[in-house]
Design a protein around this motif. Structure first.
Motif, PDB file in Angstrom:
ATOM      1  N   PHE A 272       0.807  -1.077  -0.350  1.00 16.23           N
ATOM      2  CA  PHE A 272       0.261   0.210   0.652  1.00 16.23           C
ATOM      3  C   PHE A 272       0.918   1.500   0.048  1.00 16.23           C
ATOM      4  N   TRP A 300      -7.554   2.886   5.163  1.00 12.57           N
ATOM      5  CA  TRP A 300      -8.186   2.069   4.950  1.00 12.57           C
ATOM      6  C   TRP A 300     -10.132   1.465   4.926  1.00 12.57           C
ATOM      7  N   VAL A 317      -9.209  -3.920  -1.176  1.00 15.13           N
ATOM      8  CA  VAL A 317      -8.654  -2.065  -0.218  1.00 15.13           C
ATOM      9  C   VAL A 317      -7.680  -1.789  -1.871  1.00 15.13           C
TER      10      VAL A 317
END
Ligand SMILES: [Zn+2]
Ligand SMILES: [Zn+2]
Length: 576
Positions: A272, A300, A317
């Motif tokens: 991420f 998130w 996500v």
């Protein structure tokens, strides 16, 4: 006491009679009574002794025994035999494939009194000295014992959910809503639960322990407990409980860590574009007030605890479109149910009326097919009769609708159980394997695929045939099966019976990705069975199942259109 329980005790009594080499006539009298009672669908507990005596094959003695069971849960003869049989030998009677006579040999000839020495006798081979026991059976007994050992101390989620939440409420009452929470396997909705876990935020563990030990419904095990971990069980049960105590600044991180699977926690955050550490280390080295704050810090959406398994959630996500997961109230109808036409407890009309009264739009009835004679599978004339009754009920109950179905056995060669003119008469067909379960992975996969390719198959029933904590399913190549369902437009059931939960949640996301619809089917054999759908929803949520991919979340009209379209494909392809 329900009929099933009464039958269970009668069956145990027969085994004990045989074990003790009692009079053969007596054994046969019990057996024929059981055979008749098994087909009897009215509650025995409501009948008087004289009414019981009039039932086929039920004489005076057995009627009295049933009456005794209804009033006090057991009966004299059974108690007598239980008192003269070692408990370990009684346990042996539940081993499948080995009858009471052989158990008698094991007990009397070898002096084996409990399962541990039975295992020893299998390992060193002395068991084969007993008449009728060869190497094959020796191996099967070992398999049974290994499975039993592995299941020890484990419970079905369905047996734990309610009590676990009740305890959570009590703890929140004592420590405050923000300071106590259910975590672990139950919060993650795992199919099998070993320990019910909670986390409490507190500074003084001695005070906290004292408060916990004041609770009547918990029993501490001091030997197993340590300064910050209270261990014990739910009072008068074997269910293990663990309550961990943390300071407020560690509370939220610990709640998260204890409410996620290993694979989820080991996710590297570099995925991420965050620092290259695992989620677990990140939680450990930071303080948060609430779980919500953790999600905000990571940027998130909130991932529900049951979906924190490292299966689909991170990809979702990252893509920025976390699915809205299926909920109980999304379901609009119920497929895969049994009535008294085969082995169900309630009549077709009772099943339909109750389904309607619960607020559903439709019911798919699918009794067993003719090969399943142990479950009174339906012959062609029974089917005609049932379908006529469905037509009548559909007029009476409109706009509620009953779909005509069958749970067709998948025969050894993968074909369905009826000729084409009969298959044609159903609105839907659930195809399931019930017999000849001993197969290797290739044989099982080929057999299932043959059934999936049959144009009349609407849904695949309980894909592996497993019974959790009791029997491993036959091995299948899940990926191939799901791909075959995708290619042939076959729906896969999530059998929601809490003992099955098959399709396993670990394969739900794969099916969704391949465009295969799933159906949350209770496989209800009685009205109350519908309530099991909740456990199927849990399985779906664990695997990332959205409402759009759930067949029985479709409205009545959508289902009608779907089933008609599937049939027209057969007509157009000119299937034989
Ligand atoms: Zn079945
Ligand atoms: Zn079924």
């Amino acid at each position: 006491m329900e009929n099933q329980e009464i039958l269970k005790l009668l069956k145990l009594n027969v085994k004990l009679l045989e074990l003790h080499d009692e009079n053969q006539f007596k054994v046969r009298a019990y057996q024929s009574a059981i055979f008749s009672l098994d087909k009897y669908n009215i509650a025995l507990k409501g009948l008087s002794i004289s009414a019981l005596e009039k039932l086929p094959n039920v004489g005076k003695g057995i009627a009295a025994a049933i009456n005794e069971m209804v009033t006090r849960g057991t009966f004299q003869e059974l108690e007598k035999f239980l008192s003269i049989t070692p408990p370990g030998v009684v346990e042996m009677l539940s081993i499948k494939g080995i009858g009471p006579k052989k158990i008698r040999g094991i007990w009397q000839d070898l002096g084996v009194l409990e399962l541990e020495s039975l295992k020893q006798a299998c390992v060193d081979g002395t068991i084969t000295k007993v008449k009728g026991i060869g190497e094959k059976l020796q191996e099967e007994i070992l398999e049974f014992l290994a499975f039993k050992e592995a299941s020890k101390g484990k419970s079905f989620y369905s047996d734990i959910e309610e009590i676990a939440i009740k305890i959570e409420k009590e703890l929140q009452h004592i420590f405050g809503n923000e300071n106590a929470i259910l975590v672990g396997e139950v919060r993650r909705m795992m199919e099998i639960v070993e320990t019910v876990q909670y986390i409490v935020a507190a500074n003084n563990e001695i005070e906290t322990f004292a408060k916990l030990n004041n609770l009547l419904f918990l029993e501490q095990d001091e030997k197993l407990s340590s300064p910050f971990v209270w261990r014990g069980s739910i009072a008068s049960s074997q269910i293990k409980v663990e309550i961990k105590i943390y300071n407020a600044d560690k509370y939220a991180s610990q709640v998260y860590s204890h409410s996620a699977g290993k694979k989820h926690l080991s996710q590297n955050l570099s995925y991420f574009e965050l620092p290259a550490i695992s989620l677990f280390s990140y939680l450990k080295s930071n303080s948060f007030a609430t779980e919500k704050d953790i999600f905000e810090a990571l940027n998130w959406p909130q991932i529900p605890p049951e979906s924190r398994e490292g299966m689909f959630e991170f990809e979702a996500v990252k893509s920025g479109s976390f699915p809205i997961l299926l909920q109980d109230q999304d379901l609009k109808g119920i497929f895969h149910n049994h009535s008294t036409y085969s082995d169900g407890e309630h009549t077709l009309e009772e099943m339909a009326t109750y389904c309607r009264d619960l607020g559903y739009e439709y019911l798919g009835i699918s009794d067993h097919s003719k090969t399943a004679n142990y479950a009174r599978g339906l012959y062609e004339n029974d089917i005609a009769k049932q379908q006529k009754e469905i037509d009548e009920l559909n007029i009476k109950l409109a706009p509620f609708k009953i779909f005509k179905g069958i749970e067709s056995d998948i025969l050894g060669d993968g074909s369905l159980d009826y000729e084409e003119n009969v298959l044609k008469s159903f609105d839907f067909i659930v195809a399931s394997i019930h017999a000849n379960l001993k197969m290797d992975i290739d044989k099982a996969t080929t057999r299932l695929i043959k059934a999936i390719e049959n144009p009349y198959t609407t849904m695949l029933g309980h894909p592996t045939g497993r019974l959790l904590l009791r029997r491993q399913g036959y091995p299948i190549n899940h990926a191939k099966i799901i791909e075959a369902c995708a290619a042939n437009g076959v729906i896969v059931e999530i059998n929601a019976n809490p003992w099955r939960l098959d399709l396993d949640w670990r394969w739900v996301n794969y099916a969704v990705k391949k465009g295969v619809m799933l159906s949350i089917n209770p496989d209800a054999h009685e009205m109350a069975g519908y309530l099991d759908m909740h456990y199927g929803v849990c399985v779906g949520r664990k695997g990332g199942l959205p409402k759009e991919m759930t067949f029985n979340a479709l409205s009545l009209i959508e289902v009608e259109v779907y089933l008609k379209a599937k049939r027209s494909v057969i007509a157009n392809s000119g299937a034989h």
